[in-house]
Motif scaffolding. Structure first.
Motif, mmCIF file in Angstrom:
data_model
loop_
_atom_site.group_PDB
_atom_site.id
_atom_site.type_symbol
_atom_site.label_atom_id
_atom_site.label_comp_id
_atom_site.label_asym_id
_atom_site.label_seq_id
_atom_site.Cartn_x
_atom_site.Cartn_y
_atom_site.Cartn_z
ATOM 1 N N VAL A 198 0.832 -1.207 0.000
ATOM 2 C CA VAL A 198 0.000 0.000 0.000
ATOM 3 C C VAL A 198 0.863 1.252 0.000
ATOM 4 C CG1 VAL A 198 -1.776 1.295 1.227
ATOM 5 C CG2 VAL A 198 -1.871 -1.204 1.190
ATOM 6 N N ALA A 199 1.869 1.281 0.861
ATOM 7 C CA ALA A 199 2.733 2.460 0.958
ATOM 8 C C ALA A 199 3.451 2.725 -0.368
ATOM 9 C CB ALA A 199 3.738 2.270 2.092
ATOM 10 N N ALA A 200 3.976 1.669 -1.005
ATOM 11 C CA ALA A 200 4.686 1.824 -2.276
ATOM 12 C C ALA A 200 3.733 2.279 -3.380
ATOM 13 C CB ALA A 200 5.349 0.507 -2.669
ATOM 14 N N SER A 201 2.527 1.738 -3.394
ATOM 15 C CA SER A 201 1.556 2.085 -4.433
ATOM 16 C C SER A 201 1.131 3.545 -4.329
ATOM 17 C CB SER A 201 0.331 1.174 -4.324
ATOM 18 O OG SER A 201 0.682 -0.182 -4.537
ATOM 19 N N VAL A 231 -0.801 1.996 7.568
ATOM 20 C CA VAL A 231 -1.734 1.000 7.056
ATOM 21 C C VAL A 231 -2.135 0.033 8.156
ATOM 22 C CG1 VAL A 231 -2.097 -0.791 5.315
ATOM 23 C CG2 VAL A 231 -0.633 1.171 4.787
ATOM 24 N N ILE A 232 -1.149 -0.427 8.882
ATOM 25 C CA ILE A 232 -1.396 -1.388 9.960
ATOM 26 C C ILE A 232 -2.297 -0.789 11.033
ATOM 27 C CG2 ILE A 232 -0.287 -2.721 11.799
ATOM 28 C CD1 ILE A 232 2.171 -2.954 9.957
ATOM 29 N N ASN A 233 -2.165 0.504 11.282
ATOM 30 C CA ASN A 233 -2.944 1.166 12.325
ATOM 31 C C ASN A 233 -4.292 1.684 11.854
ATOM 32 O OD1 ASN A 233 -0.912 0.761 14.241
ATOM 33 N ND2 ASN A 233 0.136 2.661 13.683
ATOM 34 N N SER A 282 1.976 2.941 -12.259
ATOM 35 C CA SER A 282 0.900 3.929 -12.176
ATOM 36 C C SER A 282 0.443 4.189 -10.749
ATOM 37 C CB SER A 282 -0.311 3.444 -12.980
ATOM 38 O OG SER A 282 -0.859 2.269 -12.385
ATOM 39 N N GLY A 283 0.748 3.267 -9.850
ATOM 40 C CA GLY A 283 0.211 3.345 -8.495
ATOM 41 C C GLY A 283 -0.922 2.365 -8.269
ATOM 42 N N GLY A 284 -1.376 1.726 -9.353
ATOM 43 C CA GLY A 284 -2.421 0.721 -9.218
ATOM 44 C C GLY A 284 -3.721 1.267 -8.672
ATOM 45 N N ALA A 285 -4.656 0.380 -8.414
ATOM 46 C CA ALA A 285 -5.947 0.794 -7.868
ATOM 47 C C ALA A 285 -5.809 1.355 -6.459
ATOM 48 C CB ALA A 285 -6.922 -0.382 -7.866
ATOM 49 N N LEU A 286 -4.814 0.901 -5.704
ATOM 50 C CA LEU A 286 -4.618 1.413 -4.349
ATOM 51 C C LEU A 286 -4.268 2.890 -4.366
ATOM 52 C CD1 LEU A 286 -2.619 -1.598 -2.879
ATOM 53 C CD2 LEU A 286 -4.884 -0.831 -2.108
#
Length: 218
Positions: A10-13, A34-36, A161-165
């Motif tokens: 998630v962070a990379a996207s 994300v975890i929190n 592109s960053g994907g859907a996330l």
């Protein structure tokens, strides 16, 4: 896959999506954010799910002869395949998505390519949920250790592109968005996201349960 693995996805996207003018949810966040984030259905957290976004994409399909005759800029589609899983869990491992592997092999056979992800300069994989990117990548490579290298800033092979996330979940247009990003890359129109030397791309779009997947090679 561990919670840390999916959080890093998630962070990379979202970091990559900051370069994408079509992205709605780019941002510099950490894996711990994300975890929190609040739970959806543990172990999935709110940030593990791509948020909905609106968009409209038109895909024009024509023969190669027509495109050349009318002098239209184009990219060639070399292989297309669909596959579906049953709507219920039949046992086995969650690590792999057999329907994705089947569609991938069929599309590669149609394109006269070896079913090897290294044949592609860009891979846009469905990441409606963070774990789906890991699952799809592992299915196509057979290697769990490939993620960090392929998501590294200096080697943006997967979802530049960053994907859907990062872009957002366009629901029925999500697959078209994956195609659009690859077409822009192959036409050298991806701006600051441009991957140098990109000549061949793979798109994998997942519809949800039952696991219907589409693989397109361009």
């Amino acid at each position: 896959y561990s919670t840390v693995d999916t959080a890093e996805v998630v962070a990379a996207s979202k970091l990559r999506a900051m370069k994408n003018p079509r992205a709605s949810y780019g941002g510099a966040i950490k894996a711990e954010d994300v975890i929190n984030s609040g739970p959806i259905a543990l172990p999935l957290r709110q940030l593990d799910k791509a948020r909905f976004a609106e968009g409209s994409i038109v895909l024009v399909i024509a023969s190669e002869e027509w495109a050349k005759k009318n002098k239209r800029e184009h990219v060639l589609v070399e292989g297309v395949s669909w596959a579906a899983a049953t709507p219920w869990f039949e046992g086995g491992s969650f690590d792999r998505a057999e329907y994705a592997e089947l569609a991938f092999r069929r599309a590669c056979k149609q394109a006269n390519l070896k079913p090897d992800l290294t044949s592609f300069d860009i891979v846009e994989l469905d990441d409606t949920y963070s774990y789906k990117l890991l699952q799809h990548l592992y299915t196509l490579t057979g290697k769990k250790t490939a993620l960090r290298r392929r998501l590294a800033e200096d080697n943006p092979t997967v979802n530049p592109s960053g994907g859907a996330l990062g872009i957002g979940n366009l629901i029925e247009a999500s697959g078209l968005e994956r195609i659009l990003e690859c077409v822009l890359q192959l036409k050298r129109n991806a701006g600051v996201m441009q991957v140098n030397g990109a000549e061949r791309a793979l798109v994998l779009s997942w519809r949800g349960h039952p696991g219907v997947v589409m693989v397109i090679l361009i």
